[in-house]
Motif scaffolding. Structure first.
Motif, PDB file in Angstrom:
ATOM      1  N   PHE A 287      73.856  67.513 124.326  1.00  0.00           N
ATOM      2  CA  PHE A 287      74.571  66.372 123.744  1.00  0.00           C
ATOM      3  C   PHE A 287      75.980  66.780 123.325  1.00  0.00           C
ATOM      4  CE2 PHE A 287      75.197  63.167 120.271  1.00  0.00           C
ATOM      5  CZ  PHE A 287      75.128  62.041 121.085  1.00  0.00           C
ATOM      6  N   TYR A 288      76.104  67.959 122.734  1.00  0.00           N
ATOM      7  CA  TYR A 288      77.405  68.493 122.320  1.00  0.00           C
ATOM      8  C   TYR A 288      78.312  68.696 123.531  1.00  0.00           C
ATOM      9  CZ  TYR A 288      80.677  72.082 120.495  1.00  0.00           C
ATOM     10  OH  TYR A 288      81.783  72.808 120.153  1.00  0.00           O
ATOM     11  N   LEU A 289      77.784  69.321 124.579  1.00  0.00           N
ATOM     12  CA  LEU A 289      78.553  69.542 125.803  1.00  0.00           C
ATOM     13  C   LEU A 289      78.986  68.214 126.416  1.00  0.00           C
ATOM     14  CD1 LEU A 289      79.611  71.402 128.078  1.00  0.00           C
ATOM     15  CD2 LEU A 289      77.323  71.279 129.109  1.00  0.00           C
ATOM     16  N   GLY A 290      78.064  67.239 126.446  1.00  0.00           N
ATOM     17  CA  GLY A 290      78.386  65.938 127.020  1.00  0.00           C
ATOM     18  C   GLY A 290      79.456  65.212 126.222  1.00  0.00           C
ATOM     19  N   ALA A 291      79.347  65.262 124.890  1.00  0.00           N
ATOM     20  CA  ALA A 291      80.320  64.574 124.041  1.00  0.00           C
ATOM     21  C   ALA A 291      81.709  65.167 124.218  1.00  0.00           C
ATOM     22  CB  ALA A 291      79.887  64.659 122.574  1.00  0.00           C
ATOM     23  N   VAL A 292      81.816  66.501 124.192  1.00  0.00           N
ATOM     24  CA  VAL A 292      83.117  67.155 124.358  1.00  0.00           C
ATOM     25  C   VAL A 292      83.693  66.868 125.739  1.00  0.00           C
ATOM     26  CG1 VAL A 292      84.291  69.392 124.473  1.00  0.00           C
ATOM     27  CG2 VAL A 292      82.627  68.955 122.659  1.00  0.00           C
ATOM     28  N   SER A 293      82.856  66.909 126.757  1.00  0.00           N
ATOM     29  CA  SER A 293      83.318  66.685 128.131  1.00  0.00           C
ATOM     30  C   SER A 293      83.842  65.262 128.322  1.00  0.00           C
ATOM     31  CB  SER A 293      82.183  66.957 129.123  1.00  0.00           C
ATOM     32  OG  SER A 293      81.735  68.292 129.034  1.00  0.00           O
ATOM     33  N   VAL A 294      83.084  64.275 127.833  1.00  0.00           N
ATOM     34  CA  VAL A 294      83.488  62.871 127.998  1.00  0.00           C
ATOM     35  C   VAL A 294      84.777  62.592 127.227  1.00  0.00           C
ATOM     36  CG1 VAL A 294      82.860  60.489 127.455  1.00  0.00           C
ATOM     37  CG2 VAL A 294      81.174  62.020 128.480  1.00  0.00           C
ATOM     38  N   LEU A 295      84.861  63.064 125.989  1.00  0.00           N
ATOM     39  CA  LEU A 295      86.065  62.827 125.198  1.00  0.00           C
ATOM     40  C   LEU A 295      87.279  63.531 125.802  1.00  0.00           C
ATOM     41  CD1 LEU A 295      84.666  63.140 121.552  1.00  0.00           C
ATOM     42  CD2 LEU A 295      85.283  61.058 122.786  1.00  0.00           C
ATOM     43  N   THR A 296      87.072  64.733 126.342  1.00  0.00           N
ATOM     44  CA  THR A 296      88.173  65.454 126.996  1.00  0.00           C
ATOM     45  C   THR A 296      88.660  64.700 128.219  1.00  0.00           C
ATOM     46  OG1 THR A 296      87.365  67.598 126.209  1.00  0.00           O
ATOM     47  CG2 THR A 296      88.833  67.608 128.115  1.00  0.00           C
ATOM     48  N   LEU A 297      87.734  64.198 129.012  1.00  0.00           N
ATOM     49  CA  LEU A 297      88.107  63.435 130.203  1.00  0.00           C
ATOM     50  C   LEU A 297      88.882  62.182 129.822  1.00  0.00           C
ATOM     51  CD1 LEU A 297      87.956  62.995 133.256  1.00  0.00           C
ATOM     52  CD2 LEU A 297      85.741  61.867 132.915  1.00  0.00           C
ATOM     53  N   LEU A 298      88.396  61.464 128.803  1.00  0.00           N
ATOM     54  CA  LEU A 298      89.097  60.257 128.359  1.00  0.00           C
ATOM     55  C   LEU A 298      90.494  60.602 127.837  1.00  0.00           C
ATOM     56  CD1 LEU A 298      86.237  58.354 126.465  1.00  0.00           C
ATOM     57  CD2 LEU A 298      87.293  57.718 128.644  1.00  0.00           C
ATOM     58  N   GLY A 299      90.593  61.674 127.058  1.00  0.00           N
ATOM     59  CA  GLY A 299      91.890  62.091 126.533  1.00  0.00           C
ATOM     60  C   GLY A 299      92.851  62.489 127.633  1.00  0.00           C
ATOM     61  N   THR A 300      92.350  63.172 128.645  1.00  0.00           N
ATOM     62  CA  THR A 300      93.201  63.574 129.778  1.00  0.00           C
ATOM     63  C   THR A 300      93.761  62.360 130.503  1.00  0.00           C
ATOM     64  OG1 THR A 300      91.909  65.613 130.085  1.00  0.00           O
ATOM     65  CG2 THR A 300      93.245  64.869 131.934  1.00  0.00           C
ATOM     66  N   VAL A 301      92.898  61.381 130.754  1.00  0.00           N
ATOM     67  CA  VAL A 301      93.328  60.163 131.450  1.00  0.00           C
ATOM     68  C   VAL A 301      94.374  59.419 130.616  1.00  0.00           C
ATOM     69  CG1 VAL A 301      92.577  57.889 132.258  1.00  0.00           C
ATOM     70  CG2 VAL A 301      91.193  59.914 132.748  1.00  0.00           C
ATOM     71  N   MET A 302      94.124  59.312 129.300  1.00  0.00           N
ATOM     72  CA  MET A 302      95.063  58.607 128.427  1.00  0.00           C
ATOM     73  C   MET A 302      96.430  59.271 128.406  1.00  0.00           C
ATOM     74  SD  MET A 302      92.692  57.656 125.131  1.00  0.00           S
ATOM     75  CE  MET A 302      91.343  56.480 125.239  1.00  0.00           C
ATOM     76  N   LEU A 303      96.447  60.601 128.334  1.00  0.00           N
ATOM     77  CA  LEU A 303      97.728  61.312 128.307  1.00  0.00           C
ATOM     78  C   LEU A 303      98.419  61.273 129.656  1.00  0.00           C
ATOM     79  CD1 LEU A 303      96.933  64.488 126.136  1.00  0.00           C
ATOM     80  CD2 LEU A 303      98.028  62.363 125.439  1.00  0.00           C
TER      81      LEU A 303
END
Length: 511
Positions: A287-303
């Motif tokens: 769950f921790y790995l999934g949460a960090v991965s999804v948030l990182t992907l979203l942040g990358t797209v936003m930036l």
């Protein structure tokens, strides 16, 4: 009829004294640094060491052979962290340099260090104002606080094993920690061995980048200093602009170690013991790995699709490497409460800052050095909510909440809901009190700063969002009354609220 006191406070204070006397040895590190760099604050740390040891030994005499129980454990844990912050503030006051020479600021900085919060009131972070040994002491307080002073004491001092299980249960962040070995002292040693091993590996890798010419300013001092604050998810840095001061290759190296620091150290012990698949079998890690991965992907797209550009970072929008680096770094830093920054993320656009604010509420894994509500609690809450939906449709069904194939006790589930509710209540109370205090003294501050101050101190995150609390700002401008409340929030946040709250109840002392 008079009610009898049910807490052996002498035994509790005696244990605290033993730990303080032991903790005084930590001043050896800045003393060695002082001797290596000219001894500017040598006498400051010698005096601090003597005072801390003397006070600890005086408390020890209250009960030479203490026999603490579960109640005394709460007292020991709460007072140990409070006294550690108080005596940890001595060098700042005695040195008399900069904003931390003021006692309230000194206590704020020390509590922020030992609780691995990373919030700062040190207005000028430079070798012009503070000695190298003082800034190294600031870093060391976070390393000591990361895995836990109590866990270290149980691991090293044999007498602590008497009530070690109760002490570790009250001190260790998260709903609980697995007993790895038959003896609690051995379990504590295992956790610290894993912690020290990862720290040494990290320092070697950082300094290796310097040796091979990839990071000219990551010298041995900086490597050790950041080694002391990454694995504890602390966030202090002797550089005024944090990790932004270093090359991109350093920033990429910091990311996985911030992630590692948010993983349950019990799992790292299993990995070191030759069972790496334990990680992937663990529900909380996935769950921790999934949460960090999804948030990182979203942040990358936003930036990537933003127009963000600064003189320090260059053009971020449209640059995949920079977008991914800044997103991965800040998500890893804020999810588990490290608090490092590799840029001023307060200039991110609204949706991206909203993503970071969301990340602050997640927290690291149980049994890790991360702060916040903790991944395990969110996972249990989501599982129980899914159960409620299922039993609403099938009222006769019996569907227990399971973690890693084992049924969770319903009392544990209720405890997680109680903690999370209390955490959110304290967060909102903090927002109201910080805003009211700022208005009382005419301190012009945004609501985003106020919200950030509450979650960043209670969650031991450090920097927040806003002009004052942002990654390149600090908490120096807040009134003293707000700083004292923040000190309280950092203290109770590191101890998961209840060990401090129970001390304030009549039932704890008399029933």
């Amino acid at each position: 009829m008079a009610r009898r006191l049910h807490v052996d406070y002498r035994a509790g204070l005696s244990f605290v004294g033993t730990i303080l006397a032991f903790l005084s040895l930590a001043f050896v590190v800045p003393i060695v640094v002082s001797l290596a760099y000219g001894g500017e604050d040598l006498l400051v740390f010698v005096a601090s060491m003597a005072v801390t040891a003397g006070f600890g030994l005086a408390l020890r005499r209250l009960d030479p052979e203490p026999d603490p129980g579960a109640r005394e454990a709460f007292l020991v844990v709460a007072l140990t962290w409070l006294f550690a912050a108080i005596f940890g503030a001595l060098p700042y006051v005695l040195a008399g340099n900069g904003t931390v020479a003021y006692p309230i600021n000194a206590l704020f900085e020390s509590m922020s260090g030992f609780t691995t919060t990373g919030a700062t009131v040190m207005g000028d972070i430079s070798f012009e104002t503070h000695s190298r040994e003082m800034l190294m002491w600031r870093q060391l307080t976070q390393w000591l606080g990361g895995m836990g002073i109590i866990v270290l004491a149980v691991a090293i001092l044999s007498q602590m094993a008497v009530g070690g299980a109760q002490l570790m249960e009250a001190e260790t962040p998260g709903p609980g920690i697995s007993k790895l070995t038959p003896h609690i002292a051995e379990t504590a040693r295992v956790l610290w061995v894993a912690y020290i091993g990862l720290t040494v590996l990290y320092i070697c890798l950082l300094y290796g980048l310097h040796v091979f010419g990839y990071a000219p300013n990551m010298d041995l001092y900086n490597a050790i200093a950041h080694g002391f604050t990454t694995l504890p998810t602390g966030g202090f840095s002797p550089e005024a602009r944090s990790i932004e001061a270093f090359e991109p290759i350093v920033q990429w190296l910091v990311v996985p170690f911030m992630f590692f620091a948010g993983v349950n150290f019990v799992l790292w012990w299993h990995v070191i013991s030759g069972d790496p698949w334990t990680l992937l079998r663990d529900n909380e890690f996935r769950f921790y790995l999934g949460a960090v991965s999804v948030l990182t992907l979203l942040g990358t797209v936003m930036l990537f699709f933003s127009a963000l550009s600064t003189p320090e970072t260059g053009q971020i929008g449209g640059n995949l490497e920079r977008s991914a680096r800044y997103a991965a770094f800040q998500i890893a830093s804020l999810v588990n409460s490290t608090g490092y920054a590799n840029m001023d993320f307060d200039i991110w656009n609204g949706p991206a800052k909203g993503l970071l604010l969301f990340a602050m509420f997640i927290g690291g894994s149980t049994g890790s050095t991360g702060g916040g509500i903790k991944i395990l609690r969110w996972l249990v809450i989501l599982k129980s909510l899914r159960r409620e939906v299922f039993t609403t449709i099938h009222p006769d069904a019996v569907r227990p909440v399971r973690m890693n194939g084992r049924v969770l006790n319903e009392d544990a589930v209720r405890g997680i809901y109680a903690f999370t509710l209390l955490y959110l209540v304290l967060f909102f109370v903090g927002v109201i009190l910080f805003a009211a205090d700022a208005a009382r003294v005419g301190f012009d501050i945004s609501m985003l700063d106020v919200i950030s101050a509450s979650i960043a101190t209670l969650g031991n995150i450090g920097p927040g969002l806003g002009t004052e609390t942002g990654p390149m700002g600090g908490y120096l401008g807040f009134p003293d009354s707000s700083k004292l409340l923040m000190i309280l929030y950092m203290w109770i946040g590191r101890l998961e609220i209840f060990p401090v709250i129970v001390l304030l109840t009549r039932a704890y002392w008399l029933d």
